[in-house]
Scaffold this motif. Structure first.
Motif, PDB file in Angstrom:
ATOM      1  N   GLU A   1       0.835  -1.207   0.000  1.00 38.64           N
ATOM      2  CA  GLU A   1       0.000   0.000   0.000  1.00 38.64           C
ATOM      3  C   GLU A   1       0.877   1.266   0.000  1.00 38.64           C
ATOM      4  O   GLU A   1       0.641   2.203  -0.748  1.00 38.64           O
ATOM      5  CB  GLU A   1      -0.913  -0.007   1.214  1.00 38.64           C
ATOM      6  N   LEU A   2       1.898   1.270   0.824  1.00 39.42           N
ATOM      7  CA  LEU A   2       2.805   2.413   0.905  1.00 39.42           C
ATOM      8  C   LEU A   2       3.547   2.620  -0.409  1.00 39.42           C
ATOM      9  O   LEU A   2       3.599   3.736  -0.942  1.00 39.42           O
ATOM     10  CB  LEU A   2       3.804   2.156   2.034  1.00 39.42           C
ATOM     11  N   ASP A   3       4.125   1.539  -0.953  1.00 37.02           N
ATOM     12  CA  ASP A   3       4.895   1.629  -2.199  1.00 37.02           C
ATOM     13  C   ASP A   3       4.025   1.923  -3.412  1.00 37.02           C
ATOM     14  O   ASP A   3       4.524   2.352  -4.447  1.00 37.02           O
ATOM     15  CB  ASP A   3       5.671   0.333  -2.449  1.00 37.02           C
TER      16      ASP A   3
ATOM     17  N   PHE B   1       9.119  10.815  -2.653  1.00 41.02           N
ATOM     18  CA  PHE B   1      10.367  11.000  -1.931  1.00 41.02           C
ATOM     19  C   PHE B   1      11.388   9.894  -2.203  1.00 41.02           C
ATOM     20  O   PHE B   1      12.526   9.990  -1.755  1.00 41.02           O
ATOM     21  CB  PHE B   1      10.077  11.091  -0.429  1.00 41.02           C
ATOM     22  N   ILE B   2      10.971   8.857  -2.901  1.00 42.14           N
ATOM     23  CA  ILE B   2      11.856   7.718  -3.162  1.00 42.14           C
ATOM     24  C   ILE B   2      12.181   7.587  -4.643  1.00 42.14           C
ATOM     25  O   ILE B   2      13.334   7.420  -5.024  1.00 42.14           O
ATOM     26  CB  ILE B   2      11.226   6.408  -2.623  1.00 42.14           C
ATOM     27  N   THR B   3      11.147   7.662  -5.476  1.00 45.55           N
ATOM     28  CA  THR B   3      11.332   7.447  -6.917  1.00 45.55           C
ATOM     29  C   THR B   3      10.953   8.669  -7.755  1.00 45.55           C
ATOM     30  O   THR B   3      10.944   8.577  -8.974  1.00 45.55           O
ATOM     31  CB  THR B   3      10.463   6.276  -7.393  1.00 45.55           C
TER      32      THR B   3
ATOM     33  N   THR C   1       6.940   7.681  -8.936  1.00 44.33           N
ATOM     34  CA  THR C   1       6.556   6.451  -9.617  1.00 44.33           C
ATOM     35  C   THR C   1       6.275   5.366  -8.577  1.00 44.33           C
ATOM     36  O   THR C   1       7.157   4.997  -7.799  1.00 44.33           O
ATOM     37  CB  THR C   1       7.669   5.967 -10.563  1.00 44.33           C
ATOM     38  N   ALA C   2       5.031   4.879  -8.553  1.00 47.90           N
ATOM     39  CA  ALA C   2       4.644   3.845  -7.598  1.00 47.90           C
ATOM     40  C   ALA C   2       5.158   2.485  -8.050  1.00 47.90           C
ATOM     41  O   ALA C   2       5.283   2.226  -9.246  1.00 47.90           O
ATOM     42  CB  ALA C   2       3.127   3.812  -7.468  1.00 47.90           C
ATOM     43  N   TYR C   3       5.461   1.639  -7.084  1.00 49.59           N
ATOM     44  CA  TYR C   3       5.855   0.268  -7.384  1.00 49.59           C
ATOM     45  C   TYR C   3       4.613  -0.608  -7.500  1.00 49.59           C
ATOM     46  O   TYR C   3       3.636  -0.412  -6.780  1.00 49.59           O
ATOM     47  CB  TYR C   3       6.732  -0.311  -6.275  1.00 49.59           C
TER      48      TYR C   3
END
Length: 90
Positions: free
Chosen positions: A27-29, A37-39, A42-44
């Motif tokens: 859910e977080l990714d 803040f990570i990518t 772009t969601a995983y």
């Protein structure tokens, strides 16, 4: 599994991330607002999170060291509010 007491505070408890955390990590990714803040936003996919992210987050669990990734929960609620990476800086 870790062979030491996990860190804790008055309000939070920490425990090593494990397979039972997969649903909330998916859910977080999968949230572009979090992934900003990570990518860059772009969601995983759930598949990527299960096959790549979870193994990365659990790879330290068999070491005799406090270092690794932890689920943070409010004490007494067992509700994940995030994760934390404890690593050695020296």
């Amino acid at each position: 599994m870790h062979h030491f007491p996990p860190p804790e505070s008055k309000r939070l408890q920490f425990r090593p991330i494990n397979r039972s955390d997969l649903a909330w990590i998916i859910e977080l990714d999968g949230d572009p607002r979090v992934m900003q803040f990570i990518t860059g936003g772009t969601a995983y996919s759930p598949h990527y999170t299960e096959q790549v992210t979870l193994p990365r987050l659990t790879r330290f669990n068999d070491q005799k060291s406090p270092f690794g990734f932890y689920t943070l929960e409010l004490k007494g609620e067992n509700l994940p509010i995030g994760w934390y990476h404890l690593k050695q800086w020296w």
